[in-house]
Design a protein around this motif. Sequence first.
Motif, short mmCIF file in Angstrom:
data_model
loop_
_atom_site.label_atom_id
_atom_site.label_comp_id
_atom_site.label_asym_id
_atom_site.label_seq_id
_atom_site.Cartn_x
_atom_site.Cartn_y
_atom_site.Cartn_z
N ASN A 296 0.77 -1.24 0.00
CA ASN A 296 0.00 0.00 0.00
C ASN A 296 0.81 1.29 0.00
O ASN A 296 0.55 2.17 0.83
N PRO A 297 1.76 1.44 -0.90
CA PRO A 297 2.35 2.77 -1.02
C PRO A 297 1.26 3.77 -1.43
O PRO A 297 0.27 3.38 -2.06
N MET A 298 1.45 5.02 -1.05
CA MET A 298 0.41 6.00 -1.34
C MET A 298 0.20 6.12 -2.85
O MET A 298 -0.92 6.29 -3.32
N GLU A 299 1.26 6.05 -3.61
CA GLU A 299 1.16 6.13 -5.07
C GLU A 299 1.02 4.72 -5.65
O GLU A 299 1.90 3.89 -5.48
N PRO A 300 -0.08 4.44 -6.33
CA PRO A 300 -0.18 3.13 -6.98
C PRO A 300 0.83 3.02 -8.12
O PRO A 300 1.39 4.02 -8.56
N ARG A 301 1.04 1.81 -8.61
CA ARG A 301 2.03 1.64 -9.69
C ARG A 301 1.51 2.25 -11.00
O ARG A 301 0.32 2.23 -11.29
N VAL A 302 2.47 2.75 -11.77
CA VAL A 302 2.18 3.37 -13.06
C VAL A 302 3.31 2.98 -14.00
O VAL A 302 4.46 2.83 -13.56
N ALA A 303 2.99 2.79 -15.27
CA ALA A 303 4.04 2.55 -16.26
C ALA A 303 3.67 3.28 -17.55
O ALA A 303 2.51 3.27 -17.96
#
Lengths: 788, 262
Positions: free
Chosen positions: A200-207
Amino acid sequence: MPKDHGIGASPKRREDVRFLTGNGNYTDDINIHGQAYVHFLRSDVAHGRINKVDTEAAAAMPGVVRVFTGADFEGMGGLPCGWQVTDKHGEVMQEPAHPVLAQGKVRHVGDPIAAVVAETYEQARDAAEAIEVDIEDLPAVVDMKAALQDGAPKVHDDLKNNLCYDWGFVEENKPAVDEAFDKAAHVTTLELVNQRLVANPMEPRVAVGDYNRSTDDSTLYTTSQNPHVIRLLMGAFVLGIPEHKLRVVAPDVGGGFGTKIFHYAEEAFCTYAARQLARPVKWTASRSEAFMSDAHGRDHVTKIELALDADNNFTALRTETYANMGAYLSTFAPSVPTWLHGTLMAGNYKTPLIYVNVKAVFTNTVPVDAYRGAGRPEATYQLERVIDKAARELGVDPIELRRQNFITEFPYATPVAVEYDTGDYNATMDKLLEMIDRDGFEARAEESKKRGKLRGLGVNCYIEACGIAPSNLVGQLGARAGLYESATVRVNATGGITVMTGSHSHGQGHETAFPQVIAEMLGIDESMVEIVHGDTSKVPMGMGTYGSRSLAVGGSAMVRATEKVINKAKKIAAHLLEASEADIELKDGAFSVAGTDKSVAWGDVTLAAYVPHNYPLEDIEPGLEETAFYDPSNFTYPAGAYACEIELDPETGKVTIESFAAADDFGNVVNPMIVSGQVHGGLAQGIGQALLEGAAYDENGQLLTGSYMDYAMPRADDMPFFEVDHSCQTPCTHNPLGVKGCGEAGAIGSPPAVVNAVVDALQRAGKTDVTHIDMPLSPSRVWAVMNG
Amino acid sequence: MYAFDFEKPGSIADAVAALKDEDAQALGGGQTLIPTLKQRLAMPSKLVSLTGISEMQGVCRGDDGAVCVGGATPHAVVAAEAGDYPALAALAAGIGDPAVRNRGTIGGSLANNDPAACYPAAALASAATIVTDHREIAADDYFQGMFTTALDEGEIVTEVRFPVPEKAAYMKFEQPASRFALVGVFVAKFADGVRVAVTGASEEGVFRWTEAEQALSGDFSAAALDGLSVPADGMIGDLHGSGAYRAHLVVVMTKRAVEAAA
Ligand SMILES: Cc1cc2nc3c(=O)[nH]c(=O)nc-3n(C[C@H](O)[C@H](O)[C@H](O)COP(=O)(O)OP(=O)(O)OC[C@H]3O[C@@H](n4cnc5c(N)ncnc54)[C@H](O)[C@@H]3O)c2cc1C
């Protein structure tokens, strides 16, 4: 007087200006002209055979660029595993294929089946609904012990069974360990679960994948803790793109906690699709996707036994752990329950004989990998819990039992293959006792009782191995990567410095702390130093940030490179001062000739390096830029003692943390404020694990905790004001800064303190049959245990 | 989400007209509906926002002494302005977080009738009247089980009238993840008797605990509840607590509510 600059000072974090004012540049902020959006159609069943994926209708939907399925990736590489464990029989682990998009079967809820690329994100989602998927449900395996039974459904049809490996450590010691147990005066046994967590990092993954057709260059922007390793794994193993044609950028990253170390399918997909479609392709995870596709953490089921002699000396330790790998092997998954866990089982204690057995198991669940602490919290938790239980069984003070068994002489070679270079466990325990007013506990407990509450105090120690670590050693242990770090220190003509580091900062404050080190070495102002990280086109090489390694390994590389810079600058200064190089001293940003008042300023030397009119061109090249690679000779061993005081409402089972104290030995400390912040964050995560968090699956492999409605994240008001101290400092003996690492300590040391405190409260209240409660100690669970 | 039309009328009459379209749906604060749309679990043709209707906003005192809350009033406004009914204001102040309280509305909460929501307990224990665009519904008739109410298709909650009890308190035991009520008990003591409403616990949604009401009507003290219990049967059992645990908490929270109210 605390220092106001350099090593030991606490300047505010310069990166916070952009983070706190909304001016960060995160991966989702990156939008490239012409980009398309991808939506992944994910399995909603835990285990099933894919009979058909019909994309025809979807492909014809408005805005759809192309629909990809597993078939598009046939014959290509799968996601590689970066660590190969050899089992107790000398055989290598079972290693299943991990295709980018599912082929043949789906193996967990969230497994990507197809990917729709469209002009807009909503169009991609619309089209994904039009994909016809025919999946034949197969029985799911969720429970690890059930997964190992004969006849259990196989997660991977082409493997022998669901056992990844059965690891014995150290296998040759087993008979001696067993014999010590036979002879023991007392044996304490504890069975426990270290539950599955979602990072649960505040920023979800993005690519975001990008491709330049005219140059054949690929770029991936991604939320990663180690862009160079992603470049290597994805380029070499999945897509076959050489490093010089592949750039990976991890810009500002909003927290990682381990789960952004790994190479993920979505990264490979976006990079691949951008090449296929010759246009940028972007993916942004929803929080729901994060729950079912980010690697989870922990998930160990353990039986631990501690043998003691008649004088309460620990004589042997034996553990058996089932470690959940999930459905596939995430990048570093096999190393976590083995080399990051078994090697720490000695803890702070001189137990002479230790045997650790770990069975890693495939199940129809999200893959599990390193999460803040990775293996070391699991080791610490079981060890510190069993010691507490032993103290209670023996009727001795739990702190004294620990002290009696402390390692006090260093270096100390443990029976589990590591050598602690330095430490002082009594010092941190003494400091802790100064911090907590143990003598006043009884009075506080009385006061709680008046209000109908139970009070408990839990104390424990921890040790961790950080700064992972010699490449030649980890290579022998199965790592498929090196574990050095690199730094380039580029001195500009006017004296300012740009440092390219392979460490990646995603909340750790490197942009502030690293300049403090260089400023101290050169005697210049910190504002003259800028840190560059997270871009393979700018930084020569990097192994990334995890395992509390950035300062210990990355910082050491930076020190080595700076030393090279100083050496060269001295040569230039000697020339300018017409003195011998041996007489040149660097102090307060100026080079002087020892014993004279002749000196030349830092900026004059750097200018001479780039405007070499008066310069020893025959001896040295112009310019002032140096690179160093640092490969440590050992791990570092931060350690400490933690105490937690709780209050328990016996009517509801609710536990509140009244106070929490942490006395840590991190060796030398560069920025005490940042270190305190790292400890606070770690404590919050550890307390979150102890009281609140836990990922749960039902027997069909459905994730019951797929959102914040059911997955309990810790909030600020769940936390007390922490008392943290890091004044006990035994500097690391083998790295140039004498630093050990502080990022994971809080998460490692705090869960046993909380659980020890709750068990203490119940025992004091006469619930003598309650010797353990599994985490999270939610109100309902505590109440259920109290009420039989 | 799926595409939809959007209207923001300025009067109740316009809203009712706008809701006549097929698959049109009212939008309050969106704290439940928007996440549902984002997950594509609902597909309205049109959303009719009620937040621009001034006659549905705010808290006032009725001629009969009732505290009247406009159907589109956000929780934060109730928390700040329902001082005449402190237990109601306190309940509103304990819903969600500031963002939720600044957007979420009483009408949305009562229309949704989440089995773990707070307002249903207040409305039922207070014997509130739910006023809609064309009728008045007594709270006892309004709540009809989890996520089910007496509202017809397109009917909107325009106001809620709360008779003010002599004493009242709401005690909420939070579900650790969502912080909705794992069990919430609202106790209201009126001149003619005590009403006890329980939320969070039952598979049937909010309910009145009549045995407790009888005991408390005779003796408004926590001790009056000694020996009383609710059956675990029919209580929600999930990750966060078994039916037995919830049944136990009903008693604990009722006692605490009585103590807080006394
Ligand atoms: C993080 C979070 C925490 C929360 N915590 C709590 C809590 O602790 N306790 C609690 O009680 N609630 C809690 N809630 C719910 C919140 O209180 C909202 O009030 C609730 O979601 C519904 O109100 P709304 O105005 O947002 O309605 P919306 O989401 O806009 O609508 C919900 C439903 O009601 C309908 N509707 C809306 N207004 C009306 C009306 N006036 N008349 C008829 N139908 C209408 C809509 O068509 C929809 O079907 C929480 C919500 C969130 C997101």
